[in-house]
Design an enzyme around this catalytic site. Structure first.
Site, PDB file in Angstrom:
ATOM      1  N   ASN A   8      22.350  41.797  75.081  1.00 35.98           N
ATOM      2  CA  ASN A   8      22.263  42.361  73.736  1.00 35.98           C
ATOM      3  C   ASN A   8      22.951  41.382  72.788  1.00 35.98           C
ATOM      4  O   ASN A   8      24.168  41.408  72.628  1.00 35.98           O
ATOM      5  CB  ASN A   8      22.935  43.732  73.705  1.00 35.98           C
ATOM      6  CG  ASN A   8      22.772  44.446  72.381  1.00 35.98           C
ATOM      7  OD1 ASN A   8      22.469  43.825  71.365  1.00 35.98           O
ATOM      8  ND2 ASN A   8      22.999  45.747  72.376  1.00 35.98           N
ATOM      9  N   ARG A  65      17.547  42.805  74.066  1.00 38.95           N
ATOM     10  CA  ARG A  65      17.399  43.524  72.815  1.00 38.95           C
ATOM     11  C   ARG A  65      16.870  42.558  71.758  1.00 38.95           C
ATOM     12  O   ARG A  65      17.414  41.471  71.562  1.00 38.95           O
ATOM     13  CB  ARG A  65      18.738  44.077  72.361  1.00 38.95           C
ATOM     14  CG  ARG A  65      18.669  44.785  71.004  1.00 38.95           C
ATOM     15  CD  ARG A  65      20.031  44.867  70.368  1.00 38.95           C
ATOM     16  NE  ARG A  65      19.989  45.532  69.078  1.00 38.95           N
ATOM     17  CZ  ARG A  65      20.832  45.271  68.085  1.00 38.95           C
ATOM     18  NH1 ARG A  65      21.781  44.356  68.234  1.00 38.95           N
ATOM     19  NH2 ARG A  65      20.741  45.906  66.944  1.00 38.95           N
ATOM     20  N   HIS A 154      17.652  50.955  65.001  1.00 38.42           N
ATOM     21  CA  HIS A 154      18.394  51.775  65.966  1.00 38.42           C
ATOM     22  C   HIS A 154      17.444  52.547  66.873  1.00 38.42           C
ATOM     23  O   HIS A 154      17.811  53.572  67.463  1.00 38.42           O
ATOM     24  CB  HIS A 154      19.320  52.784  65.266  1.00 38.42           C
ATOM     25  CG  HIS A 154      20.455  52.169  64.527  1.00 38.42           C
ATOM     26  ND1 HIS A 154      20.991  52.728  63.383  1.00 38.42           N
ATOM     27  CD2 HIS A 154      21.177  51.043  64.744  1.00 38.42           C
ATOM     28  CE1 HIS A 154      21.986  51.972  62.943  1.00 38.42           C
ATOM     29  NE2 HIS A 154      22.124  50.949  63.759  1.00 38.42           N
ATOM     30  N   ASN A 185      29.102  51.747  62.166  1.00 36.34           N
ATOM     31  CA  ASN A 185      29.238  50.946  60.948  1.00 36.34           C
ATOM     32  C   ASN A 185      27.889  50.835  60.248  1.00 36.34           C
ATOM     33  O   ASN A 185      27.781  50.857  59.030  1.00 36.34           O
ATOM     34  CB  ASN A 185      29.792  49.559  61.274  1.00 36.34           C
ATOM     35  CG  ASN A 185      30.240  48.823  60.028  1.00 36.34           C
ATOM     36  OD1 ASN A 185      30.973  49.365  59.204  1.00 36.34           O
ATOM     37  ND2 ASN A 185      29.770  47.598  59.863  1.00 36.34           N
ATOM     38  N   ARG A 215      27.282  49.073  53.800  1.00 37.58           N
ATOM     39  CA  ARG A 215      25.972  49.096  53.148  1.00 37.58           C
ATOM     40  C   ARG A 215      25.828  50.347  52.293  1.00 37.58           C
ATOM     41  O   ARG A 215      26.293  51.422  52.657  1.00 37.58           O
ATOM     42  CB  ARG A 215      24.841  49.061  54.182  1.00 37.58           C
ATOM     43  CG  ARG A 215      24.839  47.828  55.055  1.00 37.58           C
ATOM     44  CD  ARG A 215      23.717  47.893  56.078  1.00 37.58           C
ATOM     45  NE  ARG A 215      23.974  46.999  57.190  1.00 37.58           N
ATOM     46  CZ  ARG A 215      23.644  47.244  58.453  1.00 37.58           C
ATOM     47  NH1 ARG A 215      23.046  48.382  58.762  1.00 37.58           N
ATOM     48  NH2 ARG A 215      23.921  46.371  59.392  1.00 37.58           N
ATOM     49  N   MET A 257      36.114  54.622  59.459  1.00 35.59           N
ATOM     50  CA  MET A 257      36.173  56.057  59.201  1.00 35.59           C
ATOM     51  C   MET A 257      37.544  56.642  59.540  1.00 35.59           C
ATOM     52  O   MET A 257      37.990  57.614  58.910  1.00 35.59           O
ATOM     53  CB  MET A 257      35.076  56.778  60.003  1.00 35.59           C
ATOM     54  CG  MET A 257      35.020  58.281  59.779  1.00 35.59           C
ATOM     55  SD  MET A 257      34.812  58.796  58.034  1.00 35.59           S
ATOM     56  CE  MET A 257      33.090  58.355  57.766  1.00 35.59           C
ATOM     57  N   ARG A 258      38.248  56.058  60.508  1.00 32.45           N
ATOM     58  CA  ARG A 258      39.593  56.546  60.826  1.00 32.45           C
ATOM     59  C   ARG A 258      40.534  56.382  59.635  1.00 32.45           C
ATOM     60  O   ARG A 258      41.356  57.262  59.351  1.00 32.45           O
ATOM     61  CB  ARG A 258      40.133  55.804  62.050  1.00 32.45           C
ATOM     62  CG  ARG A 258      39.397  56.155  63.350  1.00 32.45           C
ATOM     63  CD  ARG A 258      39.726  55.199  64.468  1.00 32.45           C
ATOM     64  NE  ARG A 258      39.264  53.843  64.157  1.00 32.45           N
ATOM     65  CZ  ARG A 258      39.275  52.829  65.027  1.00 32.45           C
ATOM     66  NH1 ARG A 258      39.745  53.029  66.248  1.00 32.45           N
ATOM     67  NH2 ARG A 258      38.826  51.638  64.676  1.00 32.45           N
ATOM     68  N   GLY A 304      29.682  55.481  67.382  1.00 27.52           N
ATOM     69  CA  GLY A 304      31.126  55.577  67.257  1.00 27.52           C
ATOM     70  C   GLY A 304      31.625  56.653  66.327  1.00 27.52           C
ATOM     71  O   GLY A 304      32.454  57.497  66.705  1.00 27.52           O
ATOM     72  N   GLU A 356      22.454  52.216  74.589  1.00 29.20           N
ATOM     73  CA  GLU A 356      21.310  51.354  74.340  1.00 29.20           C
ATOM     74  C   GLU A 356      21.036  50.432  75.514  1.00 29.20           C
ATOM     75  O   GLU A 356      19.876  50.170  75.858  1.00 29.20           O
ATOM     76  CB  GLU A 356      21.539  50.547  73.063  1.00 29.20           C
ATOM     77  CG  GLU A 356      21.565  51.408  71.810  1.00 29.20           C
ATOM     78  CD  GLU A 356      22.034  50.649  70.582  1.00 29.20           C
ATOM     79  OE1 GLU A 356      21.177  50.328  69.744  1.00 29.20           O
ATOM     80  OE2 GLU A 356      23.248  50.378  70.463  1.00 29.20           O
TER      81      GLU A 356
END
Length: 371
Positions: A8, A65, A154, A185, A215, A257-258, A304, A356
Site C-alpha cells: 500500500n 493499492r 476510499h 484525516n 481539506r 480530533m483528539r 481512526g 483495507e
C-alpha cells in the site's frame, strides 16, 4: 501457495502486510519517503528493502493499492504492460498517489517476475454509481474532454466495511443497505445498496464531501473565483489552501480530533465550532443517503476518527431518532467491532475497524486464482 503480499504505497509511505490465508505473518510500514533527513530516497528504494527482508516462499500474488482507476477499472485486475500504461495515463487525476503506486508495481514485478501482480483500485467500488450520481451539471463536452465526473475514493475501505456489516447483521450482502462513514484525516461517506455503491461524498478528487483534517470538503465553487479575483491568490495557492490549510486545521489550527475534543472540553470556541461543523456535515450526508436508499439496515463508523471517537458518533447521529437511528451510550463507550445502537432499533449502528489490506489480499488471491 496461499501467501499474499500487500503493498500500500502512499504519497510518502509504504505499508505492507504478508498473509498466509487469513493470518497476518508479518507487517510493517516505511515512513517519510523522499523527505530530507527522513526515510528512503524514493518508493523504489523502500520497496526493494521490504522485499529483501521478507520470506516470500510460496507467494501466490502481490496485491497493490492503486488510488485512481478512472472509468476503465471497475474491479481488481491482473497487471500487465497495458494496465501499467493505463495507470500512468491516470496520473493527472491522482498526481500525488498514482506515481507512488506505479513505483511499487514496477519494483515488485522486476523482483518477483513469476508472481501474479494485482492492482486493486480505490475508485473501483464506486464505478457502480448511477450516472445521475456520477455526473456533474456542467457542459458535457467539457466534462468528457477532461474526465470531469464523480469517481469516489476510499472504495476498498467502504467495500470491506459494508461487507463486514452484513456479516454482523447476519444478512446476505446482496440484501443489505448500509451507510458507511470512513472518518480519518481524509473522510468520506458512501451509500451501499446490496453491495453496490450508489452514492459517495468524494468526487473527482478526494477534496469534496465531508469536513476532513486539512481539506474543506463541500464548498461553493464561487469561493475559488473570489479568492482569485479579489484576493489575488494563484491556482496553486488556492489548491494548497483547500487541501492543506482547511478542514479542522483551518478552523482551529489543528487537524487531530483528539486535540479538537480536548480544547472543546476546555471551552475553546474555535474547537467547539470546528467540532460542530464536522458533525453537522456528517449528519446531513446520513440524512441524504437515507433518502436515496429508502431502506437503511445499518450506519457504520470506521477508520481512526470513526472508530475511536464516541462523542462524535453521538453528536453526528443526534436528532435522527425519527429515522430509527440511535446510539446506546454504554455500547458506544466500548471497544472492538460492535453494534452501538439500542436493542430493537430499526437501523443498527456499528463501529467496525476497517482493513483495507485484508480486502486487497482477498481480491489479489481471487484474481490470481483465475489467471
Amino acid at each position: 501457495m496461499s501467501r499474499v503480499l500487500v503493498l500500500n504505497s502512499g504519497s510518502s509511505s509504504v505499508k505492507w502486510r504478508l498473509y498466509e490465508g487469513d493470518d497476518v505473518l508479518d507487517r510493517g510500514a516505511v515512513e517519510r519517503i523522499g523527505e530530507p533527513g527522513g526515510g528512503p530516497a524514493d518508493h523504489g528504494t523502500a520497496i526493494r528493502g521490504i522485499l529483501t527482508e521478507l520470506d516470500l516462499t510460496g507467494l501466490a500474488a502481490v496485491g497493490h493499492r492503486v488510488v485512481h482507476g478512472g472509468r476503465r477499472f471497475g474491479e481488481p485486475v491482473l497487471i500487465d504492460d497495458a494496465v501499467l500504461t493505463a495507470i500512468r495515463e491516470l496520473v493527472p487525476l491522482a498526481p500525488l498517489h498514482n506515481p507512488a503506486n506505479l513505483a511499487g508495481i514496477e519494483v515488485a514485478r522486476a523482483a518477483l517476475p513469476g508472481v501474479p501482480q494485482v492492482a486493486v483500485f480505490d475508485t473501483a467500488f464506486h464505478t457502480t454509481l448511477p450516472e445521475s450520481a456520477a455526473t456533474y451539471a456542467i457542459d458535457r463536452a467539457t466534462a468528457d474532454r477532461y474526465g470531469i465526473r464523480r469517481y469516489g475514493f476510499h472504495g476498498t475501505s467502504h467495500a470491506y466495511v459494508s461487507r463486514r456489516t452484513a456479516e454482523l447483521l447476519g444478512r446476505p450482502y446482496a440484501d443489505t443497505n448500509t451507510i458507511t462513514l470512513h472518518l480519518g484525516n481524509g473522510a468520506s461517506a458512501a451509500a451501499v445498496a446490496g453491495g453496490r455503491s450508489v452514492a459517495t461524498s468524494m468526487g473527482m478528487s478526494p477534496l469534496e464531501g465531508l469536513v476532513m483534517g486539512t481539506r474543506s470538503g463541500d464548498l461553493d465553487p464561487a469561493v475559488i473565483f473570489h479568492l482569485r479575483r479579489e484576493g489575488g491568490l494563484s491556482v496553486d495557492e488556492i489548491d494548497d489552501l483547500l487541501n492543506h490549510r482547511s478542514g479542522l486545521y483551518g478552523l482551529m489550527g489543528d487537524n487531530d480530533m483528539r486535540e479538537v475534543l480536548a480544547r472543546r472540553a476546555d471551552g475553546d470556541p474555535a474547537a467547539r465550532l470546528a467540532f460542530d461543523v464536522y458533525c453537522r456535515r456528517i449528519t446531513s450526508y446520513v440524512g441524504a443517503y437515507y433518502a436515496l436508499l429508502g431502506r437503511v439496515d445499518a450506519v457504520t463508523f470506521t477508520a481512526g476518527v470513526g472508530e475511536r471517537t464516541a462523542e462524535l458518533r453521538t453528536v453526528a447521529l443526534a436528532g435522527l431518532e425519527r429515522l430509527g437511528i440511535a446510539v446506546d451510550p454504554e455500547r458506544n463507550a466500548g471497544s472492538g467491532d460492535r453494534v452501538i445502537s439500542p436493542d430493537g432499533s430499526e437501523v443498527a449502528v456499528f463501529v467496525i475497524g476497517t482493513d483495507e489490506e485484508r480486502e486487497i489480499a482477498r481480491s489479489a488471491r481471487e484474481v490470481a486464482g483465475r489467471s
